[in-house]
Design a protein around this motif. Structure first.
Motif, PDB file in Angstrom:
ATOM      1  N   TYR A  42       0.829  -1.201   0.000  1.00  0.00           N
ATOM      2  CA  TYR A  42       0.000   0.000   0.000  1.00  0.00           C
ATOM      3  C   TYR A  42       0.872   1.263   0.000  1.00  0.00           C
ATOM      4  CZ  TYR A  42       1.182   0.442   4.949  1.00  0.00           C
ATOM      5  OH  TYR A  42       1.873   0.580   6.120  1.00  0.00           O
ATOM      6  N   LEU A  85      -1.424  -6.666  -3.428  1.00  0.00           N
ATOM      7  CA  LEU A  85      -2.326  -6.463  -2.291  1.00  0.00           C
ATOM      8  C   LEU A  85      -3.532  -7.381  -2.371  1.00  0.00           C
ATOM      9  CD1 LEU A  85      -2.598  -2.634  -1.481  1.00  0.00           C
ATOM     10  CD2 LEU A  85      -2.090  -4.492   0.108  1.00  0.00           C
ATOM     11  N   ALA A 124      -4.880   3.960  -0.331  1.00  0.00           N
ATOM     12  CA  ALA A 124      -3.642   3.301   0.084  1.00  0.00           C
ATOM     13  C   ALA A 124      -3.189   3.793   1.459  1.00  0.00           C
ATOM     14  CB  ALA A 124      -2.542   3.545  -0.950  1.00  0.00           C
ATOM     15  N   LYS A 128      -5.051   1.217   3.523  1.00  0.00           N
ATOM     16  CA  LYS A 128      -4.004   0.261   3.118  1.00  0.00           C
ATOM     17  C   LYS A 128      -4.537  -0.708   2.064  1.00  0.00           C
ATOM     18  CE  LYS A 128      -1.550   0.560   7.530  1.00  0.00           C
ATOM     19  NZ  LYS A 128      -0.959  -0.165   8.667  1.00  0.00           N
ATOM     20  N   SER A 129      -5.308  -0.143   1.116  1.00  0.00           N
ATOM     21  CA  SER A 129      -5.956  -0.960   0.097  1.00  0.00           C
ATOM     22  C   SER A 129      -5.694  -0.408  -1.299  1.00  0.00           C
ATOM     23  CB  SER A 129      -7.466  -1.019   0.350  1.00  0.00           C
ATOM     24  OG  SER A 129      -8.055   0.260   0.181  1.00  0.00           O
ATOM     25  N   PHE A 130      -6.076  -1.197  -2.296  1.00  0.00           N
ATOM     26  CA  PHE A 130      -5.921  -0.822  -3.706  1.00  0.00           C
ATOM     27  C   PHE A 130      -7.284  -0.471  -4.283  1.00  0.00           C
ATOM     28  CE2 PHE A 130      -5.761  -2.671  -8.180  1.00  0.00           C
ATOM     29  CZ  PHE A 130      -5.327  -1.482  -8.750  1.00  0.00           C
TER      30      PHE A 130
END
Length: 215
Positions: A42, A85, A124, A128-130
């Protein structure tokens, strides 16, 4: 769902499925235990977003030209991290590819590149993601469809393998090839090859080998 949309999603899922497999192989080339190593994929995404903004232009106090080719390359790099991810979730490749195909097809309709990029970076940083829909918005605004993403991804993935095979992790890899950065060499080589060939990746690797300064 219309037949045309169904066909498009099917093709997209097949391409994404292939890229997920290639990403897993690349990550495993770096470390067999990559899934348990705690890599901050991330963080790599939002750092790339910041770098991309320089290529797009953020300084309102001076004239700047958008470097579309470089922005597209940064989007491809982000997709590498985004795939990683998604693979970290533990879901099956088929499930991930199906979900990504829909998200990349939909986007959100955002028509301001900087905002779309900020949405991508925000997910991100805060989650903490796409955010694949935000990536789709960025791609659309840079005249980049999934076919082009696939073409450039395969090229960059091949270069990444080449780097690892030639001392990238150990620090002995040569990044400037006869006055050109390896990314530039890659872009020029891809134009000379048939990206639709079954052995495109193998052809590209051989072409990189022939061009490498120490070869």
């Amino acid at each position: 769902m219309s037949e045309k949309l169904s066909t498009a999603l099917s093709v997209a899922q097949k391409q994404i499925n292939q890229m997920l497999t290639m990403q897993d192989a690349m990550n495993s080339r770096v470390s067999e235990s990559w899934r348990s190593n705690g890599y901050e994929w991330y963080r790599a995404i939002w750092v790339e977003c910041a770098e991309m903004l320089d290529h797009h232009g953020r300084k309102w106090w001076k004239h700047q030209e958008i470097d579309i080719a470089q922005v597209q390359l940064e989007l491809v790099d982000i997709f590498h991290f985004g795939l990683s991810l998604r693979l970290m979730t533990g879901d099956s490749v088929d499930y991930i590819s199906s979900k990504l195909a829909k998200e990349l097809h939909q986007g959100t309709g955002e028509n301001d590149f900087k905002i779309a990029l900020e949405n991508l970076a925000s997910a991100a940083v805060t989650k903490k993601s796409f955010d694949a829909k935000a990536l789709a918005d960025c791609m659309s605004l840079m005249n980049m469809d999934l076919d082009e993403l696939f073409r450039q991804y395969v090229g960059k993935n091949t270069l990444n393998f080449f780097r690892q095979d030639h001392g990238y992790k150990e620090g002995s890899y040569i990044k400037i090839w006869h006055g050109e950065e390896d990314n530039e060499v890659l872009a020029n080589l891809v134009k000379t090859l048939d990206t639709g060939a079954d052995d495109f990746q193998q052809q590209l690797y051989a072409a990189l080998e022939a061009k490498y300064p120490s070869a």
